[in-house]
Design a protein around this motif. Structure first.
Motif, mmCIF file in Angstrom:
data_model
loop_
_atom_site.group_PDB
_atom_site.id
_atom_site.type_symbol
_atom_site.label_atom_id
_atom_site.label_comp_id
_atom_site.label_asym_id
_atom_site.label_seq_id
_atom_site.Cartn_x
_atom_site.Cartn_y
_atom_site.Cartn_z
ATOM 1 N N ASN A 250 1.023 -0.972 -0.532
ATOM 2 C CA ASN A 250 0.208 0.263 -0.053
ATOM 3 C C ASN A 250 0.774 1.477 -0.241
ATOM 4 O OD1 ASN A 250 0.569 1.434 2.111
ATOM 5 N ND2 ASN A 250 -0.715 -1.129 3.294
ATOM 6 N N THR B 34 -0.486 4.152 1.674
ATOM 7 C CA THR B 34 -1.253 5.133 2.756
ATOM 8 C C THR B 34 -0.151 5.930 2.827
ATOM 9 O OG1 THR B 34 -2.891 3.023 3.027
ATOM 10 C CG2 THR B 34 -2.649 5.256 4.250
ATOM 11 N N PRO C 131 1.185 9.949 0.371
ATOM 12 C CA PRO C 131 -0.210 10.905 -0.985
ATOM 13 C C PRO C 131 0.480 12.097 -1.242
ATOM 14 C CG PRO C 131 -0.473 10.838 1.906
ATOM 15 C CD PRO C 131 0.567 9.994 1.161
#
Length: 184
Positions: A49, A51, A83
């Protein structure tokens, strides 16, 4: 080592990921950083991921220790982009990035950085100026000579230490192979 290309789709992300795996297989403790804060791909390559990542560390939301991820490859760790920020060049050129690179250099034998293409944005030049070396990836038959030359000039102007060029996607005919052992 920053790995970049002149434009998109030349194979820089694949090249840097493969280099990271090879160095890890050599017994080096390797960190692969996805510093392409506009179009990150390292999390796809290693099926993890995104995140939290580099941007969270640079904005003081997380520490390096809690953000780095282990991979299935022994000795290989990744730091995904996190991000996507509104100001990638500014965040990569920050004092926080310099501090992070110093911290990382103490903890890893080899640090490889996937950066955006040189001709698209200034990010690669900013990173190249902060790192020990840079590798330029060129796609054989696809990268225009002028684009490769311009990328090299921009890297040189940013005081990058260019290690060399990786020629990617070169097709060889059987007759072009070089044989070390010839007829005697």
């Amino acid at each position: 080592i920053v790995v970049t290309s002149s434009g998109p789709g030349e194979g820089k992300s694949t090249t840097v990921s493969n280099l990271a795996v090879v160095f890890a297989q050599q017994g080096k403790k390797v960190l692969l950083i996805d510093a392409d804060l506009r179009k990150p791909t390292v999390h796809y390559t290693f099926q993890t991921n995104n995140t939290f990542g580099l941007t969270n560390i640079l904005t003081k939301q997380r520490s390096l220790a809690e953000t780095v991820q282990m991979t299935d490859e022994t000795n290989l760790f990744i730091l995904t982009s996190g991000p996507i920020p509104p100001n990638p060049a500014e965040i990569l050129g920050s004092k926080a990035m310099e501090d992070l690179l110093e911290e990382i250099a103490e903890k890893y034998d080899m640090v490889l950085i996937d950066s955006p293409p040189v001709l698209a944005v200034t990010d690669a030049q900013i990173l190249a100026n902060k790192c020990s070396a840079t590798v330029l990836v060129v796609n054989s038959g696809a990268t225009e000579v002028d684009a490769a030359v311009k990328a090299k000039e921009l890297l040189n102007n940013s005081k990058a230490k260019l290690l060399g060029v990786v020629l990617n996607q070169k097709k060889l005919k059987e007759s072009q192979y070089y044989y070390y052992y010839g007829n005697k």
